[in-house]
Design an enzyme around this catalytic site. Structure first.
Site, mmCIF file in Angstrom:
data_model
loop_
_atom_site.group_PDB
_atom_site.id
_atom_site.type_symbol
_atom_site.label_atom_id
_atom_site.label_comp_id
_atom_site.label_asym_id
_atom_site.label_seq_id
_atom_site.Cartn_x
_atom_site.Cartn_y
_atom_site.Cartn_z
ATOM 1 N N ASP A 28 31.772 48.242 42.237
ATOM 2 C CA ASP A 28 32.808 47.172 41.629
ATOM 3 C C ASP A 28 34.195 47.520 41.042
ATOM 4 O O ASP A 28 34.384 48.632 40.469
ATOM 5 C CB ASP A 28 31.918 46.804 40.730
ATOM 6 C CG ASP A 28 32.394 45.686 39.797
ATOM 7 O OD1 ASP A 28 33.976 45.086 40.317
ATOM 8 O OD2 ASP A 28 31.685 44.963 39.016
ATOM 9 N N CYS A 68 35.725 38.928 42.071
ATOM 10 C CA CYS A 68 34.201 40.263 41.862
ATOM 11 C C CYS A 68 33.316 38.412 42.854
ATOM 12 O O CYS A 68 32.819 38.476 44.266
ATOM 13 C CB CYS A 68 33.577 39.718 41.269
ATOM 14 S SG CYS A 68 34.841 41.198 39.503
ATOM 15 N N HIS A 129 25.959 38.548 39.570
ATOM 16 C CA HIS A 129 27.564 37.551 39.411
ATOM 17 C C HIS A 129 27.360 36.543 40.636
ATOM 18 O O HIS A 129 28.927 35.774 40.552
ATOM 19 C CB HIS A 129 28.844 38.163 39.652
ATOM 20 C CG HIS A 129 29.531 37.988 38.951
ATOM 21 N ND1 HIS A 129 31.232 38.143 38.679
ATOM 22 C CD2 HIS A 129 30.357 36.995 38.417
ATOM 23 C CE1 HIS A 129 32.444 38.179 37.469
ATOM 24 N NE2 HIS A 129 31.240 37.127 37.524
#
Length: 565
Positions: A28, A68, A129
């Site tokens: 990430d 993201c 997410h």
């Protein structure tokens, strides 16, 4: 003797005929230059580097977005976010609130839904997410278990800098946020007082108007001032197991959960897809005591070393289970390093820009490593353009399940390129979006060795800086009167565009503009998951593990309650 040789050959051939296990390792916010195999000499990353040594390193590996949520949707589906409704439309470019109605549509076919058709056991461990609820509390329409995965342990949302208890994401983005909010409230209340004084409104109307305005302003303040309360929790499958998240030691728990899933699958002789979606290198960065203060690069270096250890444990797990030789391993990051966060952000090398900047390569060009024993040559390198969306055609081919024909895929079959059977990427064009706006196009002609980049917008940076205040806004990007064209082969930092008057410029522009027209006509209307009514949190849906929200919402995952932090 001949019989023995024949039997051994048959066994070897049947081993290669078995469906491969698939291990996806997703970092990430990792910078392009963070790893040793991409040139970093400050922090050692031997385990991640071993994937490059034992397989293929992709030097021009690209995400579909510089943030993201849209990037992850593209990796899992093989389709640009603009096709799936996952392309942000405004200032909010990620799914910030896990208890909103935004998420990856059920109609999209993920990697896990492909492998499930081939009899695979599928798990996603770590950061999701991509949403949870859609229409009502508890429907879990966007949950990983409704997107092809059989097991999930991790974050429905994301890690946030608020969890580090040093500063807050909202005030980092807008330092005067609270003052601005108070000013809006005060101006309106002052106007109401004046109306009351001059008897344009009565006391009852004044009180109603005062309450009508004060309550929502305070609600906004409370919401953004308590992000950890509203967004920090872990799920195991459909069950809330930890609130708030204990970041220190989380990597170890993710590793343990992943290894347990791997053992269960191999013990039952089942092929598996395991997506290890790490929380590192996103802020807030907190490590276990074993890695705290061990790096010369502060917290970021500590987190990078812990991430490398985590990858090493997963690779060791493959060896211990005896399945290393029949496992495809893929390592990448969801986007580039975050420049706005300072020392806790990644290093993108000489690439321009970073996370959230839109089309500059610093936000979308990421590490891409793949090893597949017996299929890919060890120590290979490709400088050709490749995309994270290419993983789904590779996997579909590996497990013997055709991709659906009722939709357009943007991933390409790059396996011949990785096997060095062809020299040119199957991607003639790659389209680089900032939200739902096209900002650049990558062009790889079918001859020669050069990749070009045609740039129509550049991020609106702070004066004299290479960063924005927090995250560059797609809506405020600066349109270029004459698009810039860069030679990405010799100028990966996008420093010197070629002359607009040149013949090469005209040829590239003509090819790219024709490709844009064709691309635009291939886009079907789709419901946006980034409408404001979908993004706003449903406060009444907030979870609370030990009480009634917001009281006593504190619990530790009992499976790991004795684990060291």
């Amino acid at each position: 003797m001949y019989l023995t040789v024949a039997i051994l050959a048959l066994l070897a051939s049947s081993a290669h005929a078995r469906k491969p296990n698939i291990l996806i390792l997703l970092a990430d916010d990792m910078g392009y230059g963070d790893l040793g195999c991409y040139g970093n000499t400050s922090v050692r990353t031997p385990n991640i580097d071993s994937i490059a040594r034992d397989g293929v390193k992709m030097t021009q590996h690209l995400t579909a977005a510089s943030t993201c949520t849209p990037s992850r949707s593209a990796l899992l589906t093989g389709r640009y976010p603009v096709r799936t409704g996952m392309a942000p439309k405004g200032i909010m470019r990620v799914n910030l609130w896990p208890y909103s109605t935004s998420g990856l549509p059920e109609s999209e076919v993920t990697i896990a839904e492909i492998t499930r058709q081939a009899g695979y056991r599928n798990a996603l461990i770590g950061k999701w997410h991509l949403g949870l609820h859609r229409d009502r509390l508890g429907d879990h329409a966007h949950h990983p278990l409704n997107q092809g995965f059989d097991h999930f342990y991790g974050l429905i949302g994301t890690n946030l800098v608020d969890y580090g208890h040093e500063f807050k994401v909202v005030t980092h983005a807008r330092p005067y946020w609270y003052g601005e909010l108070f000013s809006i409230w005060a101006v309106t209340v002052t106007a109401l007082v004046c109306l009351l004084k001059f008897r344009y409104v009565g006391p009852v109307t004044f009180l109603l108007a005062f309450m009508f305005w004060t309550l929502p302003v305070y609600a906004i303040y409370f919401l953004f001032d308590n992000m950890e309360l509203f967004t920090s929790f872990l799920f195991r499958n459909h069950l809330l197991v930890e609130q708030p998240i204990r970041l220190a030691g989380l990597s170890q728990r993710l590793v343990n959960e992943g290894l347990e899933f791997m053992r269960n699958a191999t013990d039952n002789d089942l092929p598996f897809l395991l997506v290890m979606s790490w929380v590192h290198m996103h802020v807030a960065i907190k490590t276990s005591i074993e890695f705290h203060g061990k790096s010369c690069l502060g917290r970021y270096g500590d987190g990078l070393q812990e991430l490398d250890w985590s990858v090493g444990e997963m690779l060791r797990g493959l060896r211990d289970a005896g399945v290393e030789e029949n496992t495809l391993v893929y390592f990448t990051s969801d986007n580039g390093g975050n420049l706005e966060i300072g020392a806790d952000g990644g290093y993108n090398g000489r690439l321009k820009g970073g996370k959230g900047h839109g089309a500059p390569d610093g936000g979308i060009r990421v590490p891409g490593l793949m090893k597949w024993p017996g299929v890919l040559r060890t120590g290979a390198v490709t400088d050709e353009p490749t995309s994270q969306m290419d993983i789904i055609p590779i996997i579909a081919d590996a497990v013997g399940v055709p991709l659906p024909v009722d939709r357009k895929y943007d991933g390409r079959g790059i396996l011949p390129l990785l096997k060095e059977k062809v020299a040119i990427s199957p991607h003639e064009f790659l389209f680089h979006y900032c939200g739902d706006k096209l900002h650049a196009v990558r062009y790889r002609p079918r001859t020669g060795h050069t990749t070009w980049k045609y740039v129509t917008h550049t991020p609106s940076l702070l004066p004299g800086r290479t960063t924005c205040r927090f995250m560059c806004s797609c809506n405020n990007a600066v349109p270029l009167a004459t698009p810039d064209v860069y030679d990405m082969t010799s100028d990966p930092g996008e420093t010197t565009p070629i002359e607009p008057e040149s013949k090469m410029y005209r040829e590239i522009s003509a090819a790219v503009e024709s490709a844009i027209r064709e691309h635009v006509t291939s886009l079907d209307p789709v419901e946006s998951q980034f409408r404001w009514d979908r993004l706003v949190p449903r406060v009444t849906w907030q979870p609370c593990c030990n009480g009634i929200f917001p009281f006593n919402c504190d619990c530790v995952d009992k499976k790991f309650e004795n684990a060291k932090s």
